[in-house]
Motif scaffolding. Sequence first.
Motif, PDB file in Angstrom:
ATOM      1  N   MET A   1       0.804  -1.208   0.000  1.00 15.72           N
ATOM      2  CA  MET A   1       0.000   0.000   0.000  1.00 15.72           C
ATOM      3  C   MET A   1       0.846   1.270   0.000  1.00 15.72           C
ATOM      4  N   LEU A   2       1.838   1.346   0.860  1.00 18.26           N
ATOM      5  CA  LEU A   2       2.653   2.564   0.932  1.00 18.26           C
ATOM      6  C   LEU A   2       3.458   2.798  -0.346  1.00 18.26           C
ATOM      7  N   PRO A   3       4.240   1.817  -0.817  1.00 17.29           N
ATOM      8  CA  PRO A   3       5.030   2.111  -2.019  1.00 17.29           C
ATOM      9  C   PRO A   3       4.183   2.352  -3.264  1.00 17.29           C
ATOM     10  N   ILE A   4       3.128   1.568  -3.441  1.00 11.66           N
ATOM     11  CA  ILE A   4       2.309   1.753  -4.636  1.00 11.66           C
ATOM     12  C   ILE A   4       1.535   3.058  -4.558  1.00 11.66           C
ATOM     13  N   SER A   5       1.114   3.455  -3.357  1.00 12.47           N
ATOM     14  CA  SER A   5       0.460   4.758  -3.203  1.00 12.47           C
ATOM     15  C   SER A   5       1.377   5.870  -3.672  1.00 12.47           C
ATOM     16  N   HIS A   6       2.611   5.846  -3.218  1.00 12.27           N
ATOM     17  CA  HIS A   6       3.554   6.899  -3.595  1.00 12.27           C
ATOM     18  C   HIS A   6       3.835   6.885  -5.103  1.00 12.27           C
ATOM     19  N   ILE A   7       3.888   5.692  -5.686  1.00 17.07           N
ATOM     20  CA  ILE A   7       4.147   5.583  -7.127  1.00 17.07           C
ATOM     21  C   ILE A   7       2.976   6.132  -7.935  1.00 17.07           C
TER      22      ILE A   7
END
Length: 379
Positions: free
Chosen positions: A226-232
């Motif tokens: 969730m965190l990395p894909i959100s930022h991407i």
Amino acid sequence: MSLLEVVEDIGRQVALPNAASVDVEARFPKEVFDALKEKGLLSAMVPTDLGGNGASVSEIAACISALSKYCASSAMIFAMHQIQVACLVRHGTTEYFQSVQRDLVKNQYLLASATTELGVGGDVRTSKCAVEIEGERFRLEKMAPVISYAENADAILVTARRGPDSPPSDQVIVLVEVADSELEPLSGWDTLGFRGTCSLGFKLKTSGRKDAILPEPYGDISSQTMLPISHIVWSSVWLGIATAAMLKAQKFVQAEARSKPGTTPPSAMRMAELFARYSQFADTVKAGTDRFEAMSSDRESLTSVGFALSMNAMKINSSNLVVEVVSDAMNLVGISGYREDSDFTMGRLLRDAHGASLMVNNDRIHLNNSQLLLVHRDF
């Protein structure tokens, strides 16, 4: 046509003609999502063996940027939906969640998210509400300050404590169907930008099968997906906004050059400087996306301090760069960029750009990074 070509066509033919009314009326971009559903794009990330396209994160990121050139609100909703799909794809390993993914392909459900909660100060890794299980079913009530496009979604992924006796950090994600839920509005949505996301607050009251609780802890899902894909995907939305500003600035400079053949207008130099800043932005997003894809199956690396720092840095840098690029593009264009009745207007782009640093506030991320840097040993 590739996924990117399909999205580009939807952006040009559907999103662009409706972008102004979506913004002015702060309404859900229904026309865009009808088109995306018709082309099966809401299930693009679902694996091919479950009927989807098996699209990679980089492919989805490119599609989001393409759509954002025409309507950032539509792109942001598309991005937030894809975050939820990624959580199901990467962590929904049970038979129930496999069937959910098949249904997503068949019915093109739109997924929303409820991770924030009143009373916890914006900390998504803490919950007050708790899942209450009775037999094979659960009950859940949550006071959520934001559930974007909730009234237009088919299902919502909700964070909550694992049970009434669980500590605030022991969280799970529950997939709840909007049809089986009560949504009582707690606030309106009259904002400067991203007006079409319809990000109202709600009191959510719901129930369902306990199978709808993702088997892995929310902490693992957050750090690994969730965190990395959100930022991407968020950064991809902002890159699309910057691209739209660049294209307007370029057309303005080209028009100046055509008006005086054989000369290079002074604005051309500023355009070259602006392109350098924009290229830095694009490279930042690509590097972060490539980093995630290179280690996407390595759970240990995804939970490392170094990886979290790099993803957080991408979000901060991207959210700052989008404002810089759009502002500089408007300065280059001059009064035509300031006017709302001009072909070169930057108004909506600039208003949307300023939302970037506030979606998960940069100050909160800097605070988190400061704590991580106390234990980090390598760069």
